[in-house]
Design a protein around this motif. Structure first.
Motif, PDB file in Angstrom:
ATOM      1  N   ALA A 138      37.702  32.041  53.666  1.00 25.27           N
ATOM      2  CA  ALA A 138      37.220  32.231  52.288  1.00 25.27           C
ATOM      3  C   ALA A 138      38.345  31.905  51.318  1.00 25.27           C
ATOM      4  CB  ALA A 138      36.742  33.663  52.084  1.00 25.27           C
ATOM      5  N   SER A 139      37.992  31.299  50.197  1.00 26.76           N
ATOM      6  CA  SER A 139      39.007  30.969  49.200  1.00 26.76           C
ATOM      7  C   SER A 139      38.405  30.991  47.809  1.00 26.76           C
ATOM      8  CB  SER A 139      39.644  29.603  49.490  1.00 26.76           C
ATOM      9  OG  SER A 139      38.672  28.579  49.555  1.00 26.76           O
ATOM     10  N   VAL A 140      39.266  31.249  46.822  1.00 29.37           N
ATOM     11  CA  VAL A 140      38.842  31.368  45.426  1.00 29.37           C
ATOM     12  C   VAL A 140      39.722  30.467  44.577  1.00 29.37           C
ATOM     13  CG1 VAL A 140      38.216  32.977  43.591  1.00 29.37           C
ATOM     14  CG2 VAL A 140      38.360  33.803  45.961  1.00 29.37           C
ATOM     15  N   TRP A 141      39.073  29.750  43.649  1.00 32.47           N
ATOM     16  CA  TRP A 141      39.743  28.681  42.903  1.00 32.47           C
ATOM     17  C   TRP A 141      39.333  28.717  41.433  1.00 32.47           C
ATOM     18  CZ3 TRP A 141      42.872  25.480  45.869  1.00 32.47           C
ATOM     19  CH2 TRP A 141      42.729  25.645  47.265  1.00 32.47           C
ATOM     20  N   ARG A 142      40.272  28.330  40.561  1.00 27.72           N
ATOM     21  CA  ARG A 142      39.976  28.276  39.139  1.00 27.72           C
ATOM     22  C   ARG A 142      40.004  26.838  38.628  1.00 27.72           C
ATOM     23  NH1 ARG A 142      39.755  32.340  36.028  1.00 27.72           N
ATOM     24  NH2 ARG A 142      41.349  33.610  37.077  1.00 27.72           N
ATOM     25  N   LYS A 143      39.076  26.548  37.720  1.00 30.79           N
ATOM     26  CA  LYS A 143      39.145  25.317  36.932  1.00 30.79           C
ATOM     27  C   LYS A 143      40.052  25.593  35.741  1.00 30.79           C
ATOM     28  CE  LYS A 143      36.283  22.263  34.048  1.00 30.79           C
ATOM     29  NZ  LYS A 143      34.894  21.883  33.677  1.00 30.79           N
ATOM     30  N   PRO A 144      41.211  24.972  35.666  1.00 32.37           N
ATOM     31  CA  PRO A 144      42.139  25.292  34.586  1.00 32.37           C
ATOM     32  C   PRO A 144      41.531  24.987  33.205  1.00 32.37           C
ATOM     33  CG  PRO A 144      43.236  24.046  36.323  1.00 32.37           C
ATOM     34  CD  PRO A 144      41.773  23.991  36.613  1.00 32.37           C
ATOM     35  N   ARG A 145      41.962  25.774  32.246  1.00 29.98           N
ATOM     36  CA  ARG A 145      41.602  25.492  30.862  1.00 29.98           C
ATOM     37  C   ARG A 145      42.456  24.309  30.379  1.00 29.98           C
ATOM     38  NH1 ARG A 145      38.615  29.700  28.832  1.00 29.98           N
ATOM     39  NH2 ARG A 145      38.706  31.625  30.081  1.00 29.98           N
ATOM     40  N   ALA A 146      41.930  23.575  29.446  1.00 29.62           N
ATOM     41  CA  ALA A 146      42.681  22.450  28.914  1.00 29.62           C
ATOM     42  C   ALA A 146      43.967  22.943  28.267  1.00 29.62           C
ATOM     43  CB  ALA A 146      41.835  21.681  27.896  1.00 29.62           C
ATOM     44  N   ALA A 147      45.017  22.162  28.431  1.00 25.74           N
ATOM     45  CA  ALA A 147      46.316  22.541  27.856  1.00 25.74           C
ATOM     46  C   ALA A 147      46.279  22.448  26.347  1.00 25.74           C
ATOM     47  CB  ALA A 147      47.391  21.631  28.413  1.00 25.74           C
ATOM     48  N   ILE A 193      30.887  29.789  40.436  1.00 27.48           N
ATOM     49  CA  ILE A 193      30.048  29.165  41.452  1.00 27.48           C
ATOM     50  C   ILE A 193      30.332  29.865  42.767  1.00 27.48           C
ATOM     51  CG2 ILE A 193      29.530  27.067  42.767  1.00 27.48           C
ATOM     52  CD1 ILE A 193      30.222  25.440  40.299  1.00 27.48           C
ATOM     53  N   PHE A 194      29.283  30.347  43.402  1.00 27.18           N
ATOM     54  CA  PHE A 194      29.369  31.068  44.669  1.00 27.18           C
ATOM     55  C   PHE A 194      28.841  30.151  45.758  1.00 27.18           C
ATOM     56  CE2 PHE A 194      27.756  34.493  47.619  1.00 27.18           C
ATOM     57  CZ  PHE A 194      28.973  35.101  47.861  1.00 27.18           C
ATOM     58  N   ALA A 195      29.755  29.590  46.544  1.00 21.14           N
ATOM     59  CA  ALA A 195      29.381  28.658  47.618  1.00 21.14           C
ATOM     60  C   ALA A 195      29.694  29.323  48.951  1.00 21.14           C
ATOM     61  CB  ALA A 195      30.128  27.333  47.471  1.00 21.14           C
ATOM     62  N   GLY A 203      36.599  28.630  34.613  1.00 20.42           N
ATOM     63  CA  GLY A 203      35.618  29.133  35.557  1.00 20.42           C
ATOM     64  C   GLY A 203      36.157  29.172  36.979  1.00 20.42           C
ATOM     65  N   VAL A 204      35.422  29.874  37.853  1.00 21.98           N
ATOM     66  CA  VAL A 204      35.907  30.185  39.192  1.00 21.98           C
ATOM     67  C   VAL A 204      34.910  29.714  40.246  1.00 21.98           C
ATOM     68  CG1 VAL A 204      36.565  32.061  40.755  1.00 21.98           C
ATOM     69  CG2 VAL A 204      37.199  32.174  38.333  1.00 21.98           C
ATOM     70  N   LEU A 205      35.460  29.098  41.307  1.00 23.06           N
ATOM     71  CA  LEU A 205      34.676  28.692  42.474  1.00 23.06           C
ATOM     72  C   LEU A 205      35.083  29.542  43.665  1.00 23.06           C
ATOM     73  CD1 LEU A 205      32.885  26.678  44.188  1.00 23.06           C
ATOM     74  CD2 LEU A 205      34.981  25.344  44.489  1.00 23.06           C
ATOM     75  N   PHE A 206      34.099  30.145  44.322  1.00 24.17           N
ATOM     76  CA  PHE A 206      34.330  30.810  45.601  1.00 24.17           C
ATOM     77  C   PHE A 206      33.700  29.976  46.703  1.00 24.17           C
ATOM     78  CE2 PHE A 206      32.714  33.104  49.190  1.00 24.17           C
ATOM     79  CZ  PHE A 206      33.811  33.827  49.603  1.00 24.17           C
TER      80      PHE A 206
END
Length: 211
Positions: free
Chosen positions: A202-211, A114-116, A143-146
């Motif tokens: 600016a910052s970049v973030w990940r939605k972690p995968r389920a453990a 997602i590019f915000a 997935g990744v959020l910017f």
């Protein structure tokens, strides 16, 4: 003071009304803005094999949709301004959703990224935790959020005909972490200038995968 539903409706209507009024000038004025640093920051953190499906959240007239498409990815736009959504569809040929940012209806786990870019600051602070969780849900696991926003000292209110909330790094990190994201990196823009001349965080973030 907590904003009431009528206040939120006014914020949305007034801010979107401004963008509708200036849509043509906005497209012309931002067409040549170089946000390649931000696009690269999103794409280099997405794991897996391209093409990636990317949501351009707050896509405006569609400049960055065209860039993602040229790079070989599947770009989907979203904007609250009807005129911007029309422009973006015409100029990019991409799917573009017209949705009020405060009343999102996003598919679950659809997007690799997602590019915000220059958009989340328009969301009132009290509503932001809910919206961030909705963006989190729309990302695939991993997935990744910017995001890129004008930074501030955690104040919000009207800036002419537009509403904005201006966070510092610590508050922004706390908000994204509470929504379930893990930070990958952050930086200030424009690059190469003294910090007092870098109004964008600016910052970049990940939605972690389920453990």
């Amino acid at each position: 003071m907590k904003l009431q539903p009528d206040d939120l409706d006014q914020i949305t209507a007034t801010t979107l009304g401004h963008y509708t009024k200036v849509a043509e000038d906005f497209r012309t004025g931002t067409r040549d803005h170089d946000v390649s640093q931000n696009i690269d920051a999103l794409l280099r953190h997405i794991q897996g094999s391209a093409p990636f499906t990317v949501l351009d959240f707050g896509c405006g007239p569609g400049r960055d949709l065209q860039t993602f498409t040229r790079l070989g990815h599947i770009a989907v736009g979203l904007d609250g301004c009807e005129r911007f959504a029309q422009m973006a569809r015409q100029d990019s040929g991409c799917e573009v959703l017209q949705q009020d940012f405060l009343k999102l209806d996003l598919p679950a786990a659809r997007f690799d990224g997602i590019f915000a870019n220059a958009v989340l600051f328009h969301i009132p602070g009290q509503e932001l935790p809910r919206i961030l969780k909705q963006l989190h849900a729309a990302l695939k696991p991993g997935g990744v959020l910017f995001s890129s926003n004008p930074r501030g000292e955690n104040q919000e209110g009207w800036n002419g005909p537009r509403y904005g909330a201006y966070h510092d790094l610590h508050t922004w990190q706390a908000l994204l972490t509470a929504a379930g994201f893990k930070e990958l990196e952050h930086y200030y823009r424009p690059a190469g200038l003294p910090r007092e001349q870098q109004p964008w965080l600016a910052s970049v973030w990940r939605k972690p995968r389920a453990a």
